[in-house]
Scaffold this motif. Structure first.
Motif, PDB file in Angstrom:
ATOM      1  N   MET A   5      -8.328   6.940  -5.750  1.00 55.86           N
ATOM      2  CA  MET A   5      -9.062   7.060  -4.127  1.00 55.86           C
ATOM      3  C   MET A   5      -8.442   8.232  -3.492  1.00 55.86           C
ATOM      4  SD  MET A   5      -9.358   2.886  -3.059  1.00 55.86           S
ATOM      5  CE  MET A   5      -9.927   3.296  -1.357  1.00 55.86           C
ATOM      6  N   MET A   6      -7.259   8.331  -3.366  1.00 54.60           N
ATOM      7  CA  MET A   6      -6.408   9.366  -2.677  1.00 54.60           C
ATOM      8  C   MET A   6      -6.965  10.628  -3.273  1.00 54.60           C
ATOM      9  SD  MET A   6      -2.612   7.918  -2.063  1.00 54.60           S
ATOM     10  CE  MET A   6      -2.031   9.457  -1.322  1.00 54.60           C
ATOM     11  N   TYR A   7      -6.913  10.718  -4.729  1.00 56.71           N
ATOM     12  CA  TYR A   7      -7.470  12.022  -5.486  1.00 56.71           C
ATOM     13  C   TYR A   7      -8.726  12.261  -4.979  1.00 56.71           C
ATOM     14  CZ  TYR A   7      -8.735  15.106  -9.099  1.00 56.71           C
ATOM     15  OH  TYR A   7      -9.310  16.029  -9.800  1.00 56.71           O
ATOM     16  N   LYS A   8      -9.818  11.282  -4.744  1.00 54.62           N
ATOM     17  CA  LYS A   8     -10.993  11.603  -4.550  1.00 54.62           C
ATOM     18  C   LYS A   8     -11.128  12.170  -2.878  1.00 54.62           C
ATOM     19  CE  LYS A   8     -13.352   8.338  -7.856  1.00 54.62           C
ATOM     20  NZ  LYS A   8     -14.093   7.067  -7.930  1.00 54.62           N
ATOM     21  N   VAL A   9     -10.272  11.362  -2.060  1.00 55.05           N
ATOM     22  CA  VAL A   9     -10.536  11.764  -0.918  1.00 55.05           C
ATOM     23  C   VAL A   9     -10.208  13.351  -0.573  1.00 55.05           C
ATOM     24  CG1 VAL A   9      -9.330  11.633   1.264  1.00 55.05           C
ATOM     25  CG2 VAL A   9     -10.430   9.615   0.222  1.00 55.05           C
ATOM     26  N   SER A  10      -9.121  13.728  -1.375  1.00 56.29           N
ATOM     27  CA  SER A  10      -8.340  15.028  -1.323  1.00 56.29           C
ATOM     28  C   SER A  10      -9.194  16.102  -1.818  1.00 56.29           C
ATOM     29  CB  SER A  10      -7.027  15.222  -1.864  1.00 56.29           C
ATOM     30  OG  SER A  10      -7.136  14.871  -3.404  1.00 56.29           O
ATOM     31  N   ARG A  64      -1.901   0.164  -7.963  1.00 56.03           N
ATOM     32  CA  ARG A  64      -1.595   1.779  -7.730  1.00 56.03           C
ATOM     33  C   ARG A  64      -2.338   2.850  -8.307  1.00 56.03           C
ATOM     34  NH1 ARG A  64       2.190   5.923  -9.554  1.00 56.03           N
ATOM     35  NH2 ARG A  64       2.914   6.959  -7.613  1.00 56.03           N
ATOM     36  N   PHE A  65      -3.164   2.344  -9.522  1.00 52.05           N
ATOM     37  CA  PHE A  65      -3.873   3.093 -10.109  1.00 52.05           C
ATOM     38  C   PHE A  65      -5.269   3.678  -9.258  1.00 52.05           C
ATOM     39  CE2 PHE A  65      -7.948   3.658 -12.909  1.00 52.05           C
ATOM     40  CZ  PHE A  65      -7.732   4.701 -13.528  1.00 52.05           C
ATOM     41  N   ILE A  66      -5.786   2.268  -8.828  1.00 54.52           N
ATOM     42  CA  ILE A  66      -6.940   2.324  -7.843  1.00 54.52           C
ATOM     43  C   ILE A  66      -6.498   3.070  -6.738  1.00 54.52           C
ATOM     44  CG2 ILE A  66      -8.286   0.953  -6.505  1.00 54.52           C
ATOM     45  CD1 ILE A  66      -7.964  -1.244  -8.295  1.00 54.52           C
ATOM     46  N   VAL A  67      -5.467   2.869  -6.005  1.00 57.48           N
ATOM     47  CA  VAL A  67      -4.893   3.597  -4.832  1.00 57.48           C
ATOM     48  C   VAL A  67      -4.916   5.181  -5.217  1.00 57.48           C
ATOM     49  CG1 VAL A  67      -3.354   3.961  -3.101  1.00 57.48           C
ATOM     50  CG2 VAL A  67      -3.932   1.636  -3.679  1.00 57.48           C
ATOM     51  N   LYS A  68      -4.190   5.490  -6.213  1.00 59.21           N
ATOM     52  CA  LYS A  68      -4.162   6.867  -6.346  1.00 59.21           C
ATOM     53  C   LYS A  68      -5.432   7.599  -6.739  1.00 59.21           C
ATOM     54  CE  LYS A  68      -0.474   8.848  -6.713  1.00 59.21           C
ATOM     55  NZ  LYS A  68       0.343   9.404  -5.884  1.00 59.21           N
ATOM     56  N   VAL A  82       0.998  -1.110  -0.040  1.00 61.01           N
ATOM     57  CA  VAL A  82      -0.053  -0.114   0.040  1.00 61.01           C
ATOM     58  C   VAL A  82       0.942   1.346  -0.056  1.00 61.01           C
ATOM     59  CG1 VAL A  82      -1.526   1.355   1.539  1.00 61.01           C
ATOM     60  CG2 VAL A  82      -2.051  -1.044   1.200  1.00 61.01           C
ATOM     61  N   ASN A  83       2.004   1.314   0.659  1.00 63.46           N
ATOM     62  CA  ASN A  83       2.875   2.272   1.013  1.00 63.46           C
ATOM     63  C   ASN A  83       3.456   2.821  -0.595  1.00 63.46           C
ATOM     64  OD1 ASN A  83       2.054   3.352   3.376  1.00 63.46           O
ATOM     65  ND2 ASN A  83       3.875   1.726   4.282  1.00 63.46           N
ATOM     66  N   TRP A  84       3.822   1.703  -1.091  1.00 59.17           N
ATOM     67  CA  TRP A  84       4.443   1.614  -2.388  1.00 59.17           C
ATOM     68  C   TRP A  84       3.567   2.332  -3.428  1.00 59.17           C
ATOM     69  CZ3 TRP A  84       3.035  -0.380  -7.105  1.00 59.17           C
ATOM     70  CH2 TRP A  84       3.717  -0.328  -8.255  1.00 59.17           C
ATOM     71  N   ALA A  85       2.125   1.847  -3.447  1.00 58.15           N
ATOM     72  CA  ALA A  85       1.238   2.168  -4.241  1.00 58.15           C
ATOM     73  C   ALA A  85       0.859   3.787  -3.803  1.00 58.15           C
ATOM     74  CB  ALA A  85      -0.142   1.452  -4.239  1.00 58.15           C
ATOM     75  N   LYS A  86       1.161   4.221  -2.758  1.00 58.31           N
ATOM     76  CA  LYS A  86       0.738   5.590  -2.289  1.00 58.31           C
ATOM     77  C   LYS A  86       1.800   6.658  -2.848  1.00 58.31           C
ATOM     78  CE  LYS A  86      -2.472   5.125   1.488  1.00 58.31           C
ATOM     79  NZ  LYS A  86      -2.771   5.575   2.923  1.00 58.31           N
ATOM     80  N   PHE A  87       3.105   6.145  -2.441  1.00 53.44           N
ATOM     81  CA  PHE A  87       3.950   7.166  -2.572  1.00 53.44           C
ATOM     82  C   PHE A  87       5.329   6.893  -3.352  1.00 53.44           C
ATOM     83  CE2 PHE A  87       2.146   6.915   1.906  1.00 53.44           C
ATOM     84  CZ  PHE A  87       1.671   8.110   1.629  1.00 53.44           C
ATOM     85  N   SER A  88       5.202   5.835  -4.113  1.00 48.10           N
ATOM     86  CA  SER A  88       6.333   5.495  -4.918  1.00 48.10           C
ATOM     87  C   SER A  88       5.984   5.043  -6.259  1.00 48.10           C
ATOM     88  CB  SER A  88       7.161   4.179  -4.356  1.00 48.10           C
ATOM     89  OG  SER A  88       8.246   4.020  -5.130  1.00 48.10           O
ATOM     90  N   GLY A  89       5.569   4.091  -6.529  1.00 48.18           N
ATOM     91  CA  GLY A  89       5.253   3.432  -8.178  1.00 48.18           C
ATOM     92  C   GLY A  89       6.573   3.135  -8.925  1.00 48.18           C
TER      93      GLY A  89
END
Length: 234
Positions: free
Chosen positions: A229-234, A223-227, A174-181
């Protein structure tokens, strides 16, 4: 009790109230609720502690309840008589390396439903904005595993410990998907070798899904899904 340098307690009479509760109920640990304090407001968080000590301990091991040394009031003998201390060198997950051991030795635990501890969260995400890959060892997990392996009732906690090992892998992903790629960093993340985690009833469904996506190497999709979700939350 422990209070971090940038946090505080809700009132001046907190300690006396906790002592009164501990003495009245004859307990080794008093658990209480907390508030997250932000620049623009606050959120109140209930702990919802199970009444059964072993169930509470398993929930801590499995990350169903976050390990937090600061949201408990302890009988000092739990530390002294059992030789429990923070392990030098563990700076990430230090609460997780200590609190399960304290709960294991506690004969009685009380839950005080008051928002006593105030976590200051003004710069909460500063240390997780980048991800450089997993450490060589999950030191906190290693401490807990070594502790329970030496106990006569180890079998009772085996499934919880197995779930915790899988969760550590899922969180890395999860951390890789959020902050790295970065593909090269992704290769450093462990992958489970079998599908036996799917039958572990102690492992929450959300972690099973993350592990499955990692095991099937669907990291780009994840990673696409996580990003998104983060975009929608922000």
């Amino acid at each position: 009790m422990l209070v971090d340098s940038d946090d505080w307690l809700s009132s001046n009479d907190v300690v006396s109230n906790l002592v009164e509760t501990a003495v009245r109920d004859s307990v080794d640990i008093v658990v209480f609720d907390f508030k997250n304090i932000y620049v623009d407001g606050e959120t109140k968080c209930r702990k919802n502690i199970p009444a059964d000590n072993k169930k509470y301990l398993k929930f801590i091991i499995e990350h169903r309840i976050t390990a937090s040394l600061c949201t408990c009031f302890y009988r000092a003998s739990l530390f002294k008589d059992n030789g429990i201390r923070n392990v030098e060198g563990i700076n990430m997950g230090e609460d997780y390396s200590v609190q399960p051991r304290l709960i294991y030795y506690a004969k009685k635990i009380s839950y005080l439903q008051e928002f006593i501890y105030c976590y200051f969260r003004s710069n909460e995400n500063s240390y997780v904005n980048t991800y450089n890959g997993p450490k060589s060892k999950n030191q906190a997990m290693e401490v807990i595993e070594n502790f329970f392996c030496a106990k006569p009732d180890y079998d009772e906690y085996k499934s919880s410990l197995a779930a915790a090992r899988h969760i550590s892998v899922a969180r890395e992903f999860v951390n890789w998907a959020k902050f790295s790629g970065d593909a090269s960093i992704y290769k450093q993340i462990p992958r489970v070798s079998s599908f036996n985690y799917l039958t572990n009833r102690r492992l929450m469904t959300k972690y099973k899904i993350v592990l499955l996506l990692n095991q099937l190497r669907l990291h780009r999709l994840f990673r696409f899904i996580v990003k998104r979700m983060m975009y929608k939350v922000s």
